[in-house]
Design an enzyme around this catalytic site. Structure first.
Site, PDB file in Angstrom:
ATOM      1  N   GLN B 202       0.873  -1.170   0.000  1.00  0.00           N
ATOM      2  CA  GLN B 202       0.000   0.000   0.000  1.00  0.00           C
ATOM      3  C   GLN B 202       0.915   1.226   0.000  1.00  0.00           C
ATOM      4  O   GLN B 202       1.465   1.600   1.026  1.00  0.00           O
ATOM      5  CB  GLN B 202      -0.915  -0.034   1.219  1.00  0.00           C
ATOM      6  CG  GLN B 202      -1.723  -1.331   1.324  1.00  0.00           C
ATOM      7  CD  GLN B 202      -2.820  -1.439   0.276  1.00  0.00           C
ATOM      8  OE1 GLN B 202      -3.676  -0.569   0.166  1.00  0.00           O
ATOM      9  NE2 GLN B 202      -2.780  -2.511  -0.522  1.00  0.00           N
ATOM     10  N   GLY B 243     -11.646   2.983   4.425  1.00  0.00           N
ATOM     11  CA  GLY B 243     -10.775   2.094   3.663  1.00  0.00           C
ATOM     12  C   GLY B 243      -9.878   2.831   2.668  1.00  0.00           C
ATOM     13  O   GLY B 243     -10.035   4.029   2.431  1.00  0.00           O
ATOM     14  N   HIS B 244      -8.983   2.082   2.069  1.00  0.00           N
ATOM     15  CA  HIS B 244      -8.019   2.702   1.158  1.00  0.00           C
ATOM     16  C   HIS B 244      -8.703   3.255  -0.101  1.00  0.00           C
ATOM     17  O   HIS B 244      -9.676   2.707  -0.576  1.00  0.00           O
ATOM     18  CB  HIS B 244      -6.877   1.759   0.782  1.00  0.00           C
ATOM     19  CG  HIS B 244      -7.277   0.442   0.209  1.00  0.00           C
ATOM     20  ND1 HIS B 244      -6.353  -0.501  -0.139  1.00  0.00           N
ATOM     21  CD2 HIS B 244      -8.484  -0.106  -0.051  1.00  0.00           C
ATOM     22  CE1 HIS B 244      -6.963  -1.556  -0.606  1.00  0.00           C
ATOM     23  NE2 HIS B 244      -8.247  -1.350  -0.562  1.00  0.00           N
ATOM     24  N   ASN B 245      -8.148   4.368  -0.559  1.00  0.00           N
ATOM     25  CA  ASN B 245      -8.598   5.006  -1.805  1.00  0.00           C
ATOM     26  C   ASN B 245     -10.002   5.597  -1.736  1.00  0.00           C
ATOM     27  O   ASN B 245     -10.575   5.944  -2.771  1.00  0.00           O
ATOM     28  CB  ASN B 245      -8.499   4.020  -2.984  1.00  0.00           C
ATOM     29  CG  ASN B 245      -7.066   3.582  -3.215  1.00  0.00           C
ATOM     30  OD1 ASN B 245      -6.658   2.508  -2.782  1.00  0.00           O
ATOM     31  ND2 ASN B 245      -6.303   4.432  -3.859  1.00  0.00           N
TER      32      ASN B 245
END
Lengths: 350, 350, 350
Positions: B202, B243-245
């Site tokens: 990540q 969460g990511h993004n």
């Protein structure tokens, strides 16, 4: 490192049937107990298992003792509530081997000059104690904890490593706060001006009674103007969120992941299953039991057990039922139409 | 430690009706206010309560003032939005007594040589600032915080104790991050090879705008390849997971325990009730309001208010309704059969 | 800082079609990739996008390669599973620039004399390692972490900043624990005596296998008497709560905000969507997939996909459907009455 049965009974009560000089090394469930263990029968359905347990001694109720006395090989301690006795006996066995953190302040801790730390308290490595904080006798502040200005930690209360306890908050005696918990963070209070949020300062405190346990990574917000109140004997599991100005009555217990929005008033002796949620400004009376995963969206003014979660199903079945739930009013309309049709026909025929 | 009404109005505006030299010591709700307090009437339903408040002065809208002016004993400040004015006044009262952490680096902090810490910034006890991090003017990094390599903290932003802010992430001006929050942890990204998970590094960042508040123990994942974006004015309560993004639009607010899965794109001016959940890769447009405990499982492309949680009931009633929900398609089939029967009979008769 | 395609294929396998000496600087999705990047086609629906990608090289399956070979301008690496290959390639690119924390103990860390820290391990600033703890070769203990007495951290396992890992717990090799996670806190175990809770000491451990990832602010309780078990390859996202005495089978993955109550036994190769909840003492067999926001209230003894959450709707529609759900048994009774009426009429007529 064990104890004589006689010593156990002297300390915790109960009627011993057997040799007071028998040594037991620890406590274990019926199935796991070895020949040096004491075990306990807290559920009458396990009588048969109790008879086959290897345990040297058994904690048992009078009712169950009447059934197993003849068949059980070992000693018995007959008590009103075997599960409570088990808890106390386990505490005793644990105390025999527990490593009590030594009194004193670790060299790497940062303690403000104006903080009052009792001589018998333990302040762990890297802990920070701010100005005017008060740490009671035999309190334990674990490694890496933060105790804010003028916060008060009562006698015998223990913070595990990495607890954050903010300014002016207070906790009473014999409490436990587990790692990662954050007490006294700002509540979520804003005024909205044309879409933009203006912060409302959160100047209340969190006031926690005696014998309160707070789980790992649980958060309790300080009050906005008044205080957030957690009464005596409350037990909070991990990952719980308590909003500002909540009031939680004595001896209420909440399982993991519960959320309580601001200004909720919860009674005494309530229980909340895991991930139950309570909306803000509600009142819940004493002795209400809310099931896991249930959303409390209105006040509950009557004791009892309440539940509300969508039943799990195979995904394909859920998709069908969820599609119908989305259109339940259409289904209701169809039933009404049927009722009307039949009524009309009946009237026409008569 | 209070202020004159005249000073308050000079600073915050509003039309004062009464003595500009009157001193007020603080702000309190109508019912709690004492004779030295100023209070506020932000809800017309409380007009009667306002008339009976002991407060020395009242913040009031023109519409409400028309009703209470005659009956209220004290001074009034007439403003367009009393609740917003209350928030600003409360900020002002708080500023009079707030203890501002002093500029400088605490002796026990560990600051890398290559970090740039502004002269007016405060670095608390035991904080760690890694290589190349940048801490802006008047920023406050609380005790025990961790700021990773090349992270950037904007002017006037405050981290309470024990915040973790990972490498290369950035936050703008006037932000607040509460204790236990973790910003820039790895997103949950894996490729599955025959049942075994292979970690996808990540390498994105978390980029946070100005005036953003992040609650205690909230977590925001760094992007996988691109960045996670939190725009200006976003307010996140405690125990939230982003969460990511994800991309969260300006001035969106989320209450405690909300979860947003990866790559969700959320608009501006949205609100999410406590424990609402958003699945990954969805789009939610501006001005969407999601109720507490509701699961957003599809994109929402129209502004409005959305809800979806199972209604709470007494446990026995819930058991009945849940059993029927499980078999709703059977119920639908019965209705269809009834409809068909009646239709057939009608046709036969005609 | 990039790599030759030839070097990549030597390390990770795959069939290279193109110039082995071509240098690529990093990996990026199809749409974002620049002329110096390698990209990947893991979803056949994106073939058209692949043909238009600027990427210098493409990771592709044989099936997709048959379609794009003619039209794509760059080099290709043909592999069985492009997404897995992407993950490994991304790990490789990351390794080229990653800053590996240096071996050794930071001067500000507090390490007990009896702790065993491998020479190649890194102990970060302000970390605390208690008596008898064992830190394996190449392990990384981040800044501010706490490792309790006799805890064991396996070879190559990394703790990010501010992890709490309690006494006697163990984690195997190549694991990752993210910031704010708390491992080995007391389970939520009490005996109730007349409404008052008596704490049951939690003396078990948390035993974690190899290749386990644990997310930020996730909590795992130690066992009451026996241990809590997390098998090899388990991946836990952020903000998860695992109760005492749970057993989670190998290669099971849980998304953020999941909660698992005590003594649940979960199989291998399961997946849990975000905020799914599992009640205590349940059994879930291998290869069960539970949807987001779903409550598992009974054991699941058959592999498959399971879901259960209330469908989201516009608030007004939800209010209607929820009101009907509350009274579903009344609706069922109406249908039964209709069925009976029609049956009676039919019998009367015949």
């Amino acid at each position: 490192m064990g104890t004589r049965l006689g010593a156990l009974v002297e300390r915790l009560g109960g009627q011993l049937v057997g040799d007071a000089n028998l040594e037991v090394s620890g406590i274990a469930p019926l199935a796991d107990a070895g020949v040096s263990h004491i075990s306990f029968l807290s559920n009458s359905k396990l009588r048969a298992e109790a008879l086959q347990s290897k345990a040297a001694a058994l904690i048992v109720s009078a009712a169950d003792d009447a059934f197993i006395a003849a068949g059980y090989h070992g000693a018995r301690i007959v008590v009103p509530n075997p599960y409570v006795y088990f808890a106390r006996a386990a505490q005793y066995f644990e105390s025999l081997t527990a490593i009590v953190p030594p009194a004193g302040v670790h060299a790497s801790a940062v303690v403000a000059d104006s903080a009052q730390v009792a001589a018998s308290a333990h302040i762990g490595a890297r802990a920070v104690i701010e100005d005017g904080a008060v740490i009671g006798e035999h309190a334990v502040i674990g490694a890496g904890c933060y105790v804010g200005r003028e916060a008060v930690v009562g006698e015998g209360t223990q913070f595990f490593a990495n607890v954050t306890f903010h300014a002016r908050c207070q906790i009473g005696k014999r409490g436990i706060i587990h790692s990662g918990a954050v007490i006294g963070t700002d509540g979520f209070g804003f005024a909205n001006e044309g879409g933009v949020y203006i912060k409302i300062p959160q100047t209340g405190r969190v006031m926690i009674g005696d014998d309160v346990d707070i789980g790992a990574n649980t958060t309790i917000d300080r009050g906005a103007l008044a205080d957030t109140i957690i009464e005596d004997g409350v037990k909070l599991d991990n990952q719980i969120q308590i909003g500002h100005n909540c009031h939680i009555g004595a001896h209420t217990a909440m399982a993991g992941c519960v959320g309580v929005a601001g200004s909720a008033k919860i009674g005494k002796y309530c229980t909340f299953g895991g991930a139950a949620m309570v909306l803000g400004h509600l009142t819940i009376v004493d002795k209400v039991h809310v099931g896991s995963g249930s959303m409390v969206s209105r006040s509950i003014l009557e004791p009892g057990q309440y539940t509300g979660f969508y039943p799990l199903a195979k995904n394909a079945d859920w998709e069908k039922s969820a599609a119908i739930v989305r259109n339940l009013s259409a289904m209701r309309d169809k039933i009404r139409a049927l009722e009307k049709t039949i009524k009309t026909r009946t009237e026409n025929e008569s």
